[in-house]
Design an enzyme around this catalytic site. Structure first.
Site, PDB file in Angstrom:
ATOM      1  N   ASP A 281       0.870  -1.158   0.000  1.00 56.95           N
ATOM      2  CA  ASP A 281       0.000   0.000   0.000  1.00 56.95           C
ATOM      3  C   ASP A 281       0.917   1.219   0.000  1.00 56.95           C
ATOM      4  O   ASP A 281       2.059   1.143   0.411  1.00 56.95           O
ATOM      5  CB  ASP A 281      -0.845  -0.054   1.277  1.00 56.95           C
ATOM      6  N   ASP A 622      -2.230  -0.538   5.923  1.00 56.73           N
ATOM      7  CA  ASP A 622      -2.566  -0.044   7.248  1.00 56.73           C
ATOM      8  C   ASP A 622      -4.055   0.209   7.415  1.00 56.73           C
ATOM      9  O   ASP A 622      -4.574   0.149   8.497  1.00 56.73           O
ATOM     10  CB  ASP A 622      -1.781   1.239   7.556  1.00 56.73           C
ATOM     11  N   ASP A 626      -7.411  -2.246   3.399  1.00 56.84           N
ATOM     12  CA  ASP A 626      -6.388  -3.224   3.024  1.00 56.84           C
ATOM     13  C   ASP A 626      -6.647  -4.598   3.627  1.00 56.84           C
ATOM     14  O   ASP A 626      -6.038  -5.574   3.222  1.00 56.84           O
ATOM     15  CB  ASP A 626      -5.010  -2.757   3.510  1.00 56.84           C
TER      16      ASP A 626
END
Lengths: 929, 348
Positions: A281, A622, A626
């Site tokens: 990410d 985080d 996700d």
């Protein structure tokens, strides 16, 4: 306690009890050895299970402590009273009040709002503040402005709202349940251990059946043959290995936790080492998740600002008079403020009330100019127009801090093109110049350049109001705009970005050289995503996307050969229309990929696509968005500080310091433990043959039993435990970060060479060495090997009390039994001595022991010492306890196996030498495990 | 407002909610679902999932799985088959013939050298071991005791009037005493002086002479006068011998004696025992034993116990012990060191 190894041990235990059952039904006085063995096997499984559970529970406790750090409270109006209740006690229909800084306690529909902005980053991953009002603006709950979501934060303003969903029914709860719907697949090491168990079981069953046929054709009773069969199968079970592997993994887990990688499941420790693709990410993982001033443009020049975590060295030229003006605008035209009571906190860590851009500007000016609040106090604000989306600028009017200068200063910042419209002059080197075509062009070039970097650009301008027209008593009215809003003097541009963490580029390079492909998956805009990818090295400096090539060659995108581009930026829109095959093609053909504007579901698709490539996929993230991908990944890595609870609970690993570089540590430790587990298993398997051979010889050649079940247990669960754990401390043989990740199907933990070399080479040599000790003891006591052949039946008859040996001496049955135990002890010592050599050769798989260093791993020596001490205690300390079957061995017998130990070591050095000399040769392929 | 959330568009998330900014008509991004399902899903409300459809999906999945598993087994079988013998590459077990022969050669040499190593080891072992004297003898010491006749059991059950029940004892004893025949002993062995060790100095490998122990020493138990060794009259003879130990010498002075008594129960159950030789002892001249390689004709001395008046029709446990200086007869774990326990149960 189930699966893999444990199943093997359970089966072994049950077989033991069955064997005893058979024996007992034949002969009521049969020995209880198999019952003991079965119980010990069961005990090992249970104890190891408890240990593993305890280890994992410890990590889970740390996780739980995260969750309870801030007990969430909500201000709720009930019975016409404002009450503070824990957030989990809210029900649908409750009216809650929200103010800046609060976390939204549930999904709420706003009833009233004053300047309310929320940060939805926990949901979407993007930290752009979003305004909230009580108007219904969109059909979709996620887009409409009058709904705030559970777990997001209110950045500014206040609001009152009604709870419409709580707990699992909230949006965030739904994503979490999507995550929980994703099935957890087996860990790579779990698969490897299963493979290993298959090998061991295969070997055990085939040897067992082979000898079953032999014994039956040797006219043994079938029942006896079945007991032999069970005995052989059980003898193949590596009793100590489950415990050893568990301890080795938890040692690594502990070591990783020290380096801020908290691993939740023990088996996940290794997964990072096998990882071949990391899907990362962007926001919060690769970047710092806070806007930071990256570039400035004034005096027709672009200046680079320091974007590192502490802003320590701002190196751009601050001598220009233009900078003085610009800095004043930055400082004054800003509504953000530090929260009070943070004097001791470093500037970059101070909490700020205000949106991300303003915060960035505040901190930037605080670092460079010092006390911003003091400067603002000296330049009293008399009026201001806050930023809004129609104006796209922000304006404020100040008194100057120069007492002699009675003019008012109007400062403005906003979207560069809007700001430029309002300007007629531009400041260059502190001098106002008319804004002509060439300067306007310079401005546009700079604007495009900064925008192309994926940065958010703001323009700054000011205007000194003439003192005669606007005296000190003039009353400004922001609604009627009774002051000029054009003919400003343009001062400069400033661009901001959420900068990459300073450790990331280095970590990316390391992952690259370790053969790990890094894919960026973000919900952010493609341009920003690409810029960040470039700055951290996910897209390397000289690689191009299809679009880049098209632009360079000045041809249409469709004409470019897609294979020429190493990099690719794929948006969620494009991904939506792709078939799995097309996605596979992209994943396979491009080495540097960025996915932008992706949804949680698409993150899942990408992870699955990678897994289809036979890759072991790590996902870092985080946000709650996700969490499904984190769960789907072979190893999900969540950020410990910024990460949401959902991400942390879906992940297998938590980076406690949010440092992407910790992943490199994880990869290194994972690869090391994989190598070391290979060594441990090879070490443990070797003596299996040395323990099995005596039994086979006993059946076939009729020797008195060379080593008993209990004695074998003392090797497997006694002398060998600490040494095999010690191998987990072994340092890497070569730079493990410079080789490719292992191939899921080709590079197995236990491969054919390992099994063959352990069983048929070292194992056999060990068995021979131990037999030499055994024969020596018997021969010196009176039974020469020729006499021993086929002596078994007579030997074991309890009523024969005058059995003749090679010298004509006659032995009572108890004297023989005692001699047999001495034989056990001798065989035990023989194996133990040779296991020392085995331990030393297993330190390396390719390098010579001398390259590796004999003394670098001190734990190995602790292991060797433990081996010898345990053996000494068993023989001399407990030699008088009949049930343990140990006797006091003459000191000289301890040295009989030493030449064989040396032989094992020399042989293995020769093997390694040949491997090093002829890499890729037949020998290398068949003898390197 | 609750209704609003449950409205047509609302249930979509979490799937693909981020698109909605760019593309309003975008449907749920469930990549597994096909177009139709998507359309239906759109209409689905958040709280009440369309169970029927899900079931249908499941059923379909199951069916396709069933088909897959069938072919999967077949594929597995093919893979195994190919592994065993791959006609294309002419490989068996993933190795070519050349590879196999190389392996055989290497293993042949490897195991040959291992065999050489072990041969060498055993050879050195034999070099260090004397064929005449065992290196250590303390594990066979103190000497054990055994009796004859012996037939798998230490319980002597027989009926005097039924010869079948004791005939095998007689045969066993006769067989055992063949080596003690007077003629044989006189021919092979020497008559050495009693009361002292028969020490034969000289080289280790020299053949040693053995002292005579004639069958006739056993008198009534020799089977010469009574060929049934007293079994036909309910007065069984039992021979006792001490286990041979190379180099073992009883303490000088009084020779080792045998003494039997009732182990448990009435002391008088045995009443009288005649020992032959009458001294009930093993004469010193039968010691030391020099090992079977050189002391070929060594005959173990015997003591015969003649139970002439043992109580009939009841089991009498008898313990015979060696008595003498330096003799141990009370080892707990070993009931045959210096003693032997057997039961007599003679029926009439």
């Amino acid at each position: 306690m189930v699966g893999g190894f444990s199943i093997l041990l359970w089966i072994g235990a049950v077989l033991c009890w069955i064997a005893y059952g058979i024996q007992y039904s034949n002969d009521k006085s049969s020995s209880l050895d198999s019952v003991y063995l079965g119980s010990v096997l069961a005990l090992v499984v249970v104890l190891t299970g408890v240990f593993a559970y305890y280890q994992e529970a410890k990590s889970t406790n740390i996780m739980a402590s995260f969750r309870q750090m801030i007990p969430q409270q909500a201000l709720v109006i009930r019975d016409s009273e404002k009450k503070t209740v824990p957030a989990d006690q809210l029900v649908v229909g409750d009216i809650v009040e929200i103010k800046a800084g609060d976390q939204i306690p549930a999904d709420i529909r706003l009833l009233s709002a004053q300047g309310c902005k929320v940060d939805n980053s926990s949901l979407t991953g993007e930290s752009e503040p979003q305004p909230r009002s009580c108007e219904f603006t969109h059909d979709n709950a996620l887009e409409t402005k009058n709904i705030s979501f559970f777990s997001t934060t209110c950045l500014e303003g206040t609001a009152t709202g009604m709870v419409i969903n709580t707990g699992d029914r909230t949006v965030i709860g739904q994503i979490a349940s999507l995550a929980s719907g994703v099935q957890n697949s087996k860990t790579p090491i779990g698969i490897e251990i299963e493979h290993f168990v298959h090998i061991v079981a295969g070997v055990a069953v085939s040897i067992g059946i082979l000898f079953f046929i032999i014994t039956v054709s040797m006219k043994y009773y079938v029942l006896d043959s079945i007991i032999f069969l069970i005995g052989i199968i059980v003898a193949n079970v590596p009793e100590g290995l489950l415990a050893t592997v568990t301890v080795a993994l938890s040692l690594t887990a502990k070591r990783m936790a020290k380096k801020n990688c908290l691993v939740k499941g023990l088996e996940a420790v290794e997964t990072l080492g096998s990882t071949s693709i990391i899907c990362s990410d962007k926001t919060g993982t690769l970047t710092q998740n806070r806007m930071t001033v990256a570039h400035l443009w004034f005096d027709n020049q672009v200046f680079v600002a320091d974007t590192s975590e502490d802003h320590s060295n701002q190196v751009f030229d601050q001598s220009s008079a233009t900078w003085a003006s610009l800095s004043k605008i930055i400082t004054l035209c800003n509504r953000a403020e530090f929260r009070p009571g943070q004097e001791s906190v470093p500037i970059m860590k101070k909490a700020v009330v205000g949106d991300a851009s303003e915060t960035a500007l505040l901190k930037f000016s605080e670092v460079i100019l010092g006390n911003v609040m003091e400067i603002r106090k000296r330049n009293r604000k008399v009026a201001e127009i806050p930023f809004n989306s129609t104006n796209k600028f922000q304006l404020s009017i100040h008194e100057t801090d120069d007492p002699s200068d009675k003019r008012f200063l109007v400062v403005m910042k906003g979207a560069p093109e809007r700001v430029l419209e309002k300007c007629s002059t531009i400041m260059v080197n502190g001098q106002e110049q008319p804004l002509d075509r060439s300067t306007a062009k310079a401005f546009h070039t700079a604007y495009m350049e900064l925008g192309g970097l994926g940065e958010r650009v703001l323009g700054f301008c000011h205007l000194y109001l003439p003192a005669d027209e606007f005296p000190a008593t003039y009353s400004f009215d922001v609604d009627t705009m009774n002051f000029p809003t054009s003919n400003f003097c343009f001062v400069g541009l400033l661009s901001m970005i959420d900068p990459p963490r300073s450790t990331v580029p280095d970590a990316v390079t390391k992952c690259r050289s370790a053969g790990i492909k890094i894919i960026m998956v973000t919900g952010d805009h493609p341009i920003t995503a690409k810029a960040i990818a470039k700055s951290v090295g996910i897209i390397s400096a000289n690689s191009e996307t299809v679009e880049d090539i098209a632009k360079r060659l000045n041809v249409a995108v469709a004409q470019v050969n897609k294979r020429d581009a190493t990099a690719a930026v794929v948006t969620g829109m494009e991904l939506k229309d792709m078939s799995p095959a097309q996605l596979d093609e992209i994943l396979a053909n491009h080495s540097e990929i960025v996915f932008a504007r992706t949804s949680p579901q698409q993150k899942l698709i990408i992870v699955e696509g990678c897994q289809r490539q036979d890759a072991i996929v790590a996902v870092t993230g985080d946000g709650v968005n996700d969490s499904p991908a984190l769960k789907k990944a072979d190893i999900g890595i969540a950020m410990g500080i910024t990460g949401s609870d959902a991400a942390k609970s879906a992940a297998d690993m938590v980076l406690l310091d949010d440092n992407f570089a910790s992943i490199v540590t994880g990869v290194e430790e994972g690869r090391l433990i994989f190598d070391n587990l290979k060594k441990t298993i090879a070490y443990t398997l070797t003596k299996n043959i040395a323990e099995l051979c005596p039994f086979l010889i006993y059946i076939i050649a009729g020797l008195p039993l060379p080593i008993g079940t209990i004695t074998i247990l003392f090797i497997d669960l006694g002398t060998d435990i600490i040494p095999s754990i010690a191998l987990a401390y072994e340092k890497a043989e070569s730079d493990i970060m410079n080789r490719k990740p292992r191939h899921k199907r080709k590079d197995r933990l236990v491969n054919e060479p390992l099994a063959v070399y352990s069983y048929l080479h070292i194992g056999l040599m060990q068995a021979l060495g131990a037999f030499v000790v055994y024969f020596t003891v018997y021969a010196q006591e009176g039974f020469r090997p020729s006499t021993l052949l086929n002596l078994r039946v007579e030997w074991e008859k309890g009523y024969v009390n005058d059995l003749e040996d090679s010298y004509g001496q006659e032995w009572t049955s108890y004297q023989r039994k005692y001699l047999e135990w001495t034989g056990y002890t001798a065989f035990f010592v023989g194996i133990m001595i040779q296991q020392i050599a085995d331990l030393i050769i297993r330190k390396t798989r390719r390098n010579s022991i001398f390259q590796q260093g004999l003394f670098r791993n001190k734990v190995i020596w602790v292991g060797i010492a433990s081996q010898v001490i345990i053996a000494l205690i068993l023989s001399y300390g407990l030699g008088s306890i009949v049930a343990l079957n140990f006797t006091m061995l003459r000191p000289q017998y301890w040295f009989v196996a030493v030449p064989h130990a040396v032989l094992i070591w020399v042989y293995d050095e020769m093997r390694k030498l040949a491997i090093r000399l002829y890499p890729g040769s037949w020998w290398d392929k068949n003898m390197y495990y | 407002m609750r209704r609003q959330l449950r409205s047509r568009r609302a249930p979509a998330f979490p799937y693909g909610y981020r698109y909605r900014l760019d593309d309003q008509d975008e449907v749920n991004q469930n990549y597994l679902a096909d177009e139709e399902e998507e359309a239906e899903e759109e209409a689905r409300v958040m709280v009440v999932p369309d169970l029927e459809e899900e079931e249908e999906e499941k059923r379909e999945e199951e069916e396709s799985q069933a088909q897959e598993t069938g072919s999967a087994w077949w594929r597995k079988w093919q893979i195994v088959n190919e592994y065993l013998w791959d006609p294309e590459k002419r490989m068996s077990l993933a190795r070519t013939g050349q590879s196999w022969s190389l392996i055989l050669v290497i293993y042949f040499f490897f195991y040959a050298s291992l065999a050489a190593v072990i041969t060498l080891c055993m050879y050195t072992l034999f070099l260090t071991i004397s064929p005449y004297m065992p290196t250590f003898t303390e594990k066979v010491k103190p000497p054990g005791v055994m009796i004859r006749p012996f037939a798998h059991s230490l319980n002597f059950n027989f009926n005097v009037s039924e010869p079948d029940t004791w005939q095998h004892y007689v045969i066993s004893l006769n067989g055992f005493l063949q080596g003690y025949n007077d003629s044989l002993q006189e021919e092979m062995n020497v008559d050495c002086p009693p009361g002292q060790y028969f020490i034969q100095d000289g080289d280790e490998d020299e053949d040693k002479k053995a002292c005579q122990f004639k069958r006739s020493f056993l008198k009534n138990c020799s089977g010469l006068e009574d060929p049934t060794f007293g079994y036909s009259t309910g007065q069984p003879c039992i021979l006792l011998k001490m286990n041979r130990i190379v180099g073992f010498r009883p303490e000088p002075g009084d020779p080792v004696k045998v003494s039997c008594k009732v182990q448990r129960g009435d002391e008088n159950d045995i009443r009288s025992i005649n020992y032959y030789p009458e001294s009930a002892s093993f004469d010193l001249r039968y010691y030391p034993y020099y090992g079977k390689l050189t002391h070929v004709n060594y005959t173990s001395p015997l003591v015969a116990m003649h139970f002439t008046d043992v109580v009939k029709n009841q089991a009498v446990p008898v313990q015979c012990q060696l008595k003498g200086k330096g003799i141990i007869n009370d080892v707990i774990n070993d009931r045959f060191v210096g003693r032997v326990i057997f039961t007599l149960n003679i029926e009439t």
